[in-house]
Design a protein around this motif. Structure first.
Motif, PDB file in Angstrom:
ATOM      1  N   ARG A 349       1.025  -1.408  -0.064  1.00 15.19           N
ATOM      2  CA  ARG A 349       0.034   0.032   0.032  1.00 15.19           C
ATOM      3  C   ARG A 349       0.710   1.377  -0.030  1.00 15.19           C
ATOM      4  N   ILE A 350       1.775   1.454  -0.813  1.00 15.88           N
ATOM      5  CA  ILE A 350       2.687   2.383  -1.077  1.00 15.88           C
ATOM      6  C   ILE A 350       1.941   3.841  -1.048  1.00 15.88           C
ATOM      7  N   ALA A 351       2.652   4.704  -0.453  1.00 17.91           N
ATOM      8  CA  ALA A 351       2.135   6.337  -0.589  1.00 17.91           C
ATOM      9  C   ALA A 351       3.108   7.293  -1.238  1.00 17.91           C
ATOM     10  N   ASN A 352       4.563   6.717  -1.661  1.00 22.78           N
ATOM     11  CA  ASN A 352       5.243   7.548  -2.327  1.00 22.78           C
ATOM     12  C   ASN A 352       5.587   9.085  -1.983  1.00 22.78           C
ATOM     13  N   PRO A 353       5.780   9.256  -0.745  1.00 27.02           N
ATOM     14  CA  PRO A 353       5.867  10.686  -0.212  1.00 27.02           C
ATOM     15  C   PRO A 353       6.874  11.285  -0.762  1.00 27.02           C
ATOM     16  N   TYR A 354       7.734  10.880  -1.311  1.00 26.22           N
ATOM     17  CA  TYR A 354       8.772  11.548  -1.747  1.00 26.22           C
ATOM     18  C   TYR A 354       9.222  11.601  -3.336  1.00 26.22           C
ATOM     19  N   GLY A 355       8.166  10.860  -4.159  1.00 31.15           N
ATOM     20  CA  GLY A 355       8.256  10.671  -5.412  1.00 31.15           C
ATOM     21  C   GLY A 355       9.626   9.853  -5.911  1.00 31.15           C
ATOM     22  N   LEU A 356       9.919   8.998  -4.894  1.00 31.61           N
ATOM     23  CA  LEU A 356      10.940   8.215  -5.289  1.00 31.61           C
ATOM     24  C   LEU A 356      10.685   6.842  -5.221  1.00 31.61           C
ATOM     25  N   THR A 357       9.459   6.225  -4.981  1.00 31.04           N
ATOM     26  CA  THR A 357       9.257   4.881  -4.750  1.00 31.04           C
ATOM     27  C   THR A 357       9.218   4.127  -6.116  1.00 31.04           C
ATOM     28  N   GLY A 358       9.207   4.765  -7.265  1.00 28.51           N
ATOM     29  CA  GLY A 358       9.098   3.838  -8.447  1.00 28.51           C
ATOM     30  C   GLY A 358       8.097   2.775  -8.376  1.00 28.51           C
ATOM     31  N   THR A 359       8.553   1.549  -9.035  1.00 21.65           N
ATOM     32  CA  THR A 359       7.523   0.430  -8.643  1.00 21.65           C
ATOM     33  C   THR A 359       6.999  -0.010  -7.501  1.00 21.65           C
ATOM     34  N   GLY A 360       7.790   0.285  -6.381  1.00 26.52           N
ATOM     35  CA  GLY A 360       7.265  -0.231  -5.291  1.00 26.52           C
ATOM     36  C   GLY A 360       7.792  -1.774  -4.877  1.00 26.52           C
ATOM     37  N   SER A 361       8.771  -2.257  -6.037  1.00 26.43           N
ATOM     38  CA  SER A 361       9.076  -3.538  -5.742  1.00 26.43           C
ATOM     39  C   SER A 361      10.582  -3.764  -6.197  1.00 26.43           C
ATOM     40  N   GLU A 362      11.192  -4.895  -5.899  1.00 29.64           N
ATOM     41  CA  GLU A 362      12.359  -5.230  -6.264  1.00 29.64           C
ATOM     42  C   GLU A 362      12.360  -6.838  -6.554  1.00 29.64           C
ATOM     43  N   SER A 363      13.528  -7.204  -7.174  1.00 27.37           N
ATOM     44  CA  SER A 363      13.793  -8.571  -7.426  1.00 27.37           C
ATOM     45  C   SER A 363      15.419  -9.139  -7.557  1.00 27.37           C
ATOM     46  N   MET A 364      15.881  -9.937  -7.295  1.00 29.12           N
ATOM     47  CA  MET A 364      17.080 -10.484  -7.339  1.00 29.12           C
ATOM     48  C   MET A 364      17.176 -12.118  -7.362  1.00 29.12           C
ATOM     49  N   ARG A 365      18.284 -12.352  -8.130  1.00 29.49           N
ATOM     50  CA  ARG A 365      18.533 -13.927  -8.217  1.00 29.49           C
ATOM     51  C   ARG A 365      19.980 -14.055  -8.122  1.00 29.49           C
ATOM     52  N   VAL A 366      20.473 -15.399  -7.645  1.00 26.77           N
ATOM     53  CA  VAL A 366      21.780 -15.612  -7.373  1.00 26.77           C
ATOM     54  C   VAL A 366      21.761 -17.315  -7.810  1.00 26.77           C
ATOM     55  N   TRP A 367      22.849 -17.550  -8.524  1.00 21.77           N
ATOM     56  CA  TRP A 367      22.988 -19.051  -8.866  1.00 21.77           C
ATOM     57  C   TRP A 367      24.484 -19.229  -8.564  1.00 21.77           C
ATOM     58  N   GLY A 368      25.033 -20.421  -7.937  1.00 21.43           N
ATOM     59  CA  GLY A 368      26.368 -20.727  -8.021  1.00 21.43           C
ATOM     60  C   GLY A 368      26.567 -22.103  -7.643  1.00 21.43           C
ATOM     61  N   GLY A 369      27.833 -22.685  -7.864  1.00 22.62           N
ATOM     62  CA  GLY A 369      28.375 -23.671  -7.564  1.00 22.62           C
ATOM     63  C   GLY A 369      29.586 -23.980  -6.831  1.00 22.62           C
ATOM     64  N   PHE A 370      29.861 -24.958  -6.135  1.00 18.40           N
ATOM     65  CA  PHE A 370      31.156 -25.063  -5.130  1.00 18.40           C
ATOM     66  C   PHE A 370      31.907 -26.260  -5.393  1.00 18.40           C
ATOM     67  N   VAL A 371      33.028 -26.350  -5.112  1.00 13.85           N
ATOM     68  CA  VAL A 371      33.789 -27.629  -4.880  1.00 13.85           C
ATOM     69  C   VAL A 371      34.746 -27.593  -3.671  1.00 13.85           C
ATOM     70  N   GLU A 372      34.734 -28.515  -2.714  1.00 20.13           N
ATOM     71  CA  GLU A 372      35.456 -28.396  -1.453  1.00 20.13           C
ATOM     72  C   GLU A 372      36.378 -29.657  -1.469  1.00 20.13           C
ATOM     73  N   GLY A 373      37.579 -29.761  -1.120  1.00 16.45           N
ATOM     74  CA  GLY A 373      38.348 -30.980  -1.079  1.00 16.45           C
ATOM     75  C   GLY A 373      39.018 -30.767   0.321  1.00 16.45           C
ATOM     76  N   GLU A 374      39.155 -32.068   0.992  1.00 11.99           N
ATOM     77  CA  GLU A 374      40.208 -32.248   2.107  1.00 11.99           C
ATOM     78  C   GLU A 374      40.967 -33.325   1.890  1.00 11.99           C
TER      79      GLU A 374
END
Length: 659
Positions: A349-374
């Motif tokens: 329920r955004i109000a955007n009081p400063y005119g900076l809200t934009g879309t009011g939402s964000e998204s991110m994605r991360v993928w990765g892989g790893f290898v460990e040895g002992e």
């Protein structure tokens, strides 16, 4: 392109029955101070906290859970929603947090905790300090904390196919808690249903002052089903809901104060989390010795209603999957896997009081892989790790950011004698540009700069452990560096302020611990100190998302068992030395006062099958009035301390019947 490398120093040196019973003392508070076994996954003094410890100390919140660890501070006073965790002076937002494998990392609102969770539902807590192992997943700049909840198999007594328990507690300062569990097993299927309710009124500080707007209503639910597919394979699914409601100041971790734009009035607030997970584990799967896979989804909702009747809040949704495979190669060990995570945040329920809200939402994605040895050769163990992560982020002004990198790590352990082990390691970690805290998508004025670099952490550690007879000693010294720290700050190029890279953080510190077991007695003592700086100045309480400065901390323990009487009792003291620092908005140094706090606990199991457990815990025995040094302290612009003091003496009585 930035590099990152958490790192493994992972388990399996058969020559280390020393697996760190060393730091046992620092992370359990059961009356018998039961040994905590820790696998040396990193060069740090990692810790594992077991369920019995939390039951014996009647843990209610994060402060209770981690009070026995000298390297961990919990600020925010006695209200669970305001509590924030700091490990080695680094805020919880620099860590990978997970519940039953479900990652919960991004921030909803900087004046609230990152996690609400009932300690009675916890089976164990694993704490990986410093830059975490590659297998900890992407972005673990300051380490990882993994919470694992109980299952039916953990609660069923030998020979039982169905059971349950009811628990009731009362607190003198000031409230009550009740819980009920039912669990059972039929063939290869097991199931658990658990519910907990806690109500507290405004608590009293050590000086007798009643702390307004500190009461809370919490509800926690857990449903878990497990299926034993074969003797070597298990599938489990769980759903957990935790909620917290109450009337708090708009900035829940600060007392009320006047503000020309954003009043800090007492208003109704709520925080809720729903987490669903699906886990698979298997062993001896052909050429793979072990496999673990997790699929998860978590939703966090925050709601507030101001005095003018406006309701608003934030939501954060996280979903992902993790896969880890393990293979033994003779005396050596190989681990490798994949990680994927997506996060979405939104202002409600955004109000955007400063005119900076934009879309009011964000998204991110991360993928990765790893290898460990002992690799294990006689008394020497060498470890190496490598992970690759790729980040993508779209902010609320439709700006796109990408970052990726490779993260190496390496370490060595030397079993110098049967009693003494020496270890050293280096790790590097990458965290790409990610979500702003959800609160900033509406009412706040901060906007991302067009160019932001990924954060990276470097951690170098030297340590030792020694165990001979009943004596265990451990020590660790480290330097942690965080480059390209991302935060908000004032800048002339944007209305209100910017979000971008700001400076280089350096943390130097050490930890020492000792434990001695003598028949039914156990004694423990630890000390930890960290010195954090951002571009040459000490961290202050306004370094939100980064950390804060606290004084040298000592923890001492004595535990005693009377087996014939089925009685366990113990005492713990936590002492924090005074610290001089320059507060935000201040022109002269202030002092965070030192303090010492003492707790007692006693557990009696009068029946032969331990079906009845009676517990008495006294927190803050001498009714000390103090502020945890991780609590937001003096503010130069307001001219006063803004954080809440800790609760005064609290006598807790609990009875639990298991049938």
């Amino acid at each position: 392109m930035h590099t990152r490398a958490p790192f493994p120093l992972r388990h399996l040196a058969a020559a280390i029955p020393l697996t760190l019973a060393l730091h046992a003392y620092a992370n359990e508070t059961s009356t018998q101070l039961a040994t905590v076994e820790v696998t040396a996954s990193t060069p740090t003094q990692d810790d594992t906290l077991q369920r019995q410890t939390l039951l014996d100390q009647q843990a209610q919140n994060l402060s209770d859970v981690f009070q026995s660890d000298a390297e961990i501070n919990i600020g925010g006073g006695g209200n669970p929603i305001a509590q924030k965790m700091y490990i080695r002076s680094m805020e919880e937002s620099l860590l990978n947090l997970s519940v039953d494998g479900a990652q919960i990392n991004s921030k909803v609102y900087h004046h609230q905790t990152a996690l609400i969770l009932d300690p009675q539902l916890i089976k164990q807590v694993e704490v990986e300090k410093g830059t975490a192992a590659a297998s900890a997943g992407p972005g673990a700049l300051g380490g990882a904390i993994r919470y694992q909840t109980v299952s039916a198999r953990d609660l069923l007594r030998p020979g039982q196919t169905i059971g349950g328990s009811v628990t009731g507690s009362v607190f003198s300062n000031d409230g009550w808690r009740s819980s009920a569990n039912v669990y059972g097993q039929a063939g290869n299927l097991d199931a658990l249903l658990a519910a907990t309710t806690m109500r507290t009124d405004d608590y009293q500080a050590g000086n007798g002052q009643t702390i307004a707007n500190s009461g809370t209503e919490q509800a926690n639910y857990l449903a878990k089903v497990g299926l034993q597919l074969t003797p070597q394979q298990r599938l489990s699914a769980s759903f957990q809901r935790s909620s917290d409601e109450g009337v708090r100041t708009a900035r829940a971790n600060m007392i009320g104060f006047a503000h020309p734009v954003l009043p800090n009035d007492p208003i109704p607030q709520s925080l809720a989390r729903d987490t669903a997970t699906l886990n698979y584990s298997g062993q001896q799967l052909g050429w793979i010795d072990a496999a673990n896979a997790t699929l998860y989804r978590s939703e966090v909702e925050s709601e507030r209603t101001n005095k003018k009747g406006r309701s608003w809040g934030e939501s954060l949704t996280t979903q992902g999957a993790d896969l880890m495979l393990k293979q033994a190669l003779g005396e050596h060990l190989l681990k490798y896997g994949l990680n994927w995570r997506e996060e979405k945040s939104a202002a409600n329920r955004i109000a955007n009081p400063y005119g900076l809200t934009g879309t009011g939402s964000e998204s991110m994605r991360v993928w990765g892989g790893f290898v460990e040895g002992e690799a294990n050769w006689a008394s020497l163990t060498f470890t190496a790790g490598l992970r690759y992560d790729d980040y993508s982020y779209t902010d609320n002004h439709r700006q796109n950011y990408t970052s990726d990198g490779v993260s190496p790590s390496a370490g060595v352990r030397w079993q110098a004698t049967d009693a003494l082990q020496l270890r050293a390691g280096y790790a590097k970690a990458l965290r790409g540009v990610g979500l702003k805290e959800a609160f900033m998508l509406d009412i706040a004025q901060w906007k991302n700069l067009p160019k932001i670099e990924a954060e990276s952490a470097h951690n170098t550690e030297l340590g030792f452990s020694y165990q001979q007879g009943g004596l265990s000693l451990a020590g660790n010294v480290y330097r942690q560096i965080i480059e390209n720290y991302i935060t908000t700050f004032s800048c002339p190029s944007a209305k209100g302020g910017c979000r971008g890279n700001l400076g280089r953080a350096t943390i130097d510190g050490y930890e020492l611990s000792a434990q001695y077991q003598l028949s039914d007695w156990q004694f423990g003592l630890s000390v930890a100190d960290s010195r954090p700086e951002l571009d040459g100045r000490k961290f202050n309480d306004a370094d939100l998302g980064l950390g804060t400065s606290t004084g040298r901390t000592w923890v001492s323990k004595v535990g005693y068992r009377l087996p014939a009487q089925r009685l366990e009792l113990g005492w713990m003291g936590r002492y924090v030395e005074a610290l001089d620092y320059l507060p935000v908005g201040g022109k002269a140094e202030q002092t965070k006062a030192g303090y010492g706090v003492h707790d007692l606990y006693l557990t009696w199991r009068p029946l032969a099958k331990d079906t009845l457990r009676l517990n008495l815990t006294v927190k803050n025995l001498f009714d000390k009035h103090y502020y945890d040094q991780a609590t937001y302290a003096y503010n130069g612009w307001q001219g006063k301390v803004l954080g809440y003091p800790e609760p005064g003496r609290d006598v807790r009585l609990e009875a639990s019947w298991q049938f």
